[in-house]
Design an enzyme around this catalytic site. Structure first.
Site, PDB file in Angstrom:
ATOM      1  N   ASP A  78       0.809  -1.221   0.000  1.00  0.00           N
ATOM      2  CA  ASP A  78       0.000   0.000   0.000  1.00  0.00           C
ATOM      3  C   ASP A  78       0.839   1.267   0.000  1.00  0.00           C
ATOM      4  O   ASP A  78       2.002   1.267   0.433  1.00  0.00           O
ATOM      5  CB  ASP A  78      -0.958   0.008   1.196  1.00  0.00           C
ATOM      6  CG  ASP A  78      -0.236  -0.128   2.537  1.00  0.00           C
ATOM      7  OD1 ASP A  78       0.722  -0.930   2.631  1.00  0.00           O
ATOM      8  OD2 ASP A  78      -0.619   0.559   3.500  1.00  0.00           O
ATOM      9  N   GLU A 142       0.321  -1.334   5.829  1.00  0.00           N
ATOM     10  CA  GLU A 142       1.385  -0.756   6.668  1.00  0.00           C
ATOM     11  C   GLU A 142       1.162   0.728   6.900  1.00  0.00           C
ATOM     12  O   GLU A 142       1.442   1.248   7.987  1.00  0.00           O
ATOM     13  CB  GLU A 142       2.751  -0.996   6.011  1.00  0.00           C
ATOM     14  CG  GLU A 142       3.946  -0.682   6.913  1.00  0.00           C
ATOM     15  CD  GLU A 142       4.349   0.799   6.924  1.00  0.00           C
ATOM     16  OE1 GLU A 142       5.087   1.215   7.831  1.00  0.00           O
ATOM     17  OE2 GLU A 142       3.916   1.540   6.010  1.00  0.00           O
ATOM     18  N   HIS A 368       5.947  10.079   1.186  1.00  0.00           N
ATOM     19  CA  HIS A 368       4.724  10.813   1.534  1.00  0.00           C
ATOM     20  C   HIS A 368       4.717  12.244   0.995  1.00  0.00           C
ATOM     21  O   HIS A 368       3.776  12.988   1.263  1.00  0.00           O
ATOM     22  CB  HIS A 368       4.483  10.845   3.051  1.00  0.00           C
ATOM     23  CG  HIS A 368       4.283   9.494   3.664  1.00  0.00           C
ATOM     24  ND1 HIS A 368       3.699   9.321   4.908  1.00  0.00           N
ATOM     25  CD2 HIS A 368       4.573   8.243   3.227  1.00  0.00           C
ATOM     26  CE1 HIS A 368       3.655   8.029   5.199  1.00  0.00           C
ATOM     27  NE2 HIS A 368       4.190   7.360   4.180  1.00  0.00           N
TER      28      HIS A 368
END
Length: 396
Positions: A78, A142, A368
């Site tokens: 993911d 995760e 991110h």
């Protein structure tokens, strides 16, 4: 560039293009892709679910000495969401420009998943015989705590059954020539404080309100946060891994209606994200929480709690062999404590030494972030690094 490198680059891009992004990750397509990829190496691939709609991919290669502790190579499927307005390319297009591949997951951590599979596949193709059995896992969830993936593998007893001696998982990029390797990480404690208090009209001096109590909680948490930050700033030799971090992430108060500005709410909550360094005792944080709850007359609950936070022994045969392999490869490593949390924490809680290593040097840390990318040459070098490291580890 040889045909093998072209192949693995194409596989990497295909994997990146599968939108395994929260809140609705396409795990089904990813698992099918990984299964087909494994078949190209004649590797034994299976998938199973411990939580509905959250499949786990697993590759197993039996070693010549199957009864000795095995090696686990873990990665998560993911990825976190990406704001397309702030990306130069579609974050799921795997567009390449100036040797850089742009996509969500290039660093976190589809690169490592492909490198694990490709490096082991190439070793098998070459006729290499692993002394230790190899388990390669591709887990879900995760990015939302690992509760449907690695935590379930641990709780189910599967990891214990596999007799894991050492595990490899994700690390971080390093902007310098060096490579970062993680032998531990901070323990995440996500805490929700709840206060209940007197209600009344907003025109009055109502005492002992829920918001007053939550404000006191916020003040005490901020004081602790500032002390940790001061410790970090005063000592240039310290890193963020040497101190606890604490951030208030949510404050809410309940009223009958959002328009009821003149009504003092009966309930208020505050959520905070605490990361506890393994270099200090968890008792300090537990004492802080207990004192805050007693002095402010509030309750708390854990939204995430890591009760045990073991470190990987840098003097163990596993880490020493890894270190020696890196030295032979001519790469310099920097052992560190991971500032956030990965699936490795569940493994270390079992006493399994875990090494967090994503072979990305000369690369800005963009997990991110916007315009996440990885240089194609750095990615390809990582495959060769892992071939050396895993073949050496399997021999001990």
């Amino acid at each position: 560039m040889n045909s093998k490198d072209e192949r693995v680059l194409n596989k990497f891009k295909q994997y990146l293009q599968i939108q395994t992004v929260h809140p609705n990750p396409n795990y089904e397509e990813a698992i099918k892709f990984l299964e087909n990829y494994s078949k190209e190496f004649l590797l034994n691939f299976e998938s199973f679910e411990l939580v509905k709609d959250n499949p786990i991919g697993h590759i197993f290669i039996e070693g010549t000495e199957p009864n000795i502790p095995s090696i686990l190579l873990n990665s998560h499927i993911d990825v976190v969401p990406a704001d397309t307005n702030n990306w130069k390319f579609d974050p799921f297009s795997a567009k390449e420009e100036d040797n850089k591949i742009y996509a969500r997951g290039t660093q976190d951590m589809k690169c490592v998943g492909i490198q694990h599979l490709e490096s082991i596949g190439r070793l098998v193709e070459s006729g290499f015989k692993f002394k230790r059995s190899i388990h390669i896992t591709f887990v879900p969830g995760e990015e939302v705590g690992g509760h449907v993936g690695m935590e379930m593998l641990v709780k189910s007893g599967i990891i214990k059954k596999w007799n894991i001696g050492v595990a490899f998982d994700e690390g971080l990029a390093n902007p310098s020539e060096k490579f970062t390797v993680f032998y531990g990480e901070k323990a995440p404690w996500w805490i929700l404080f709840t206060a209940e208090g007197n209600v009344g009209h907003g025109s009055q001096f109502i005492e002992n309100t829920a918001i007053q109590k939550i404000y006191s909680v916020m003040t005490k948490l901020t004081e602790f946060r500032n002390k940790q930050l001061e410790i970090l700033k005063k000592d240039p030799n310290k890193t963020i891994s040497d101190v606890h971090t604490l951030n208030i992430t949510q404050i809410k108060a309940a009223t009958p209606s959002e328009k009821s500005i003149n009504v003092i709410p009966s309930k208020a909550t505050l959520a905070c994200d605490i990361r506890i360094t393994p270099k200090k005792s968890m008792e300090e944080i537990q004492k802080l929480i207990d004192e805050i709850c007693e002095s402010c007359n509030v309750q708390y609950q854990f939204l995430q709690h890591t009760p045990i936070n073991n470190l990987t022994d840098l003097e163990s045969q596993w880490f020493k062999t890894f270190e020696s392999s890196c030295k032979e490869l001519g790469i310099e490593i920097e052992p560190q404590i991971f500032p956030a949390a990965t699936d490795s924490r569940y493994l270390r809680q079992l006493g399994i030494p875990a090494i967090g290593f994503s072979p990305m040097n000369n690369t800005p840390i963009l997990l991110h972030g916007n315009n996440e990318f990885l240089d194609r040459d750095i990615f390809l070098k990582g495959v060769h690094y892992f071939m050396k490291i895993f073949s050496d580890i399997s021999k001990i």
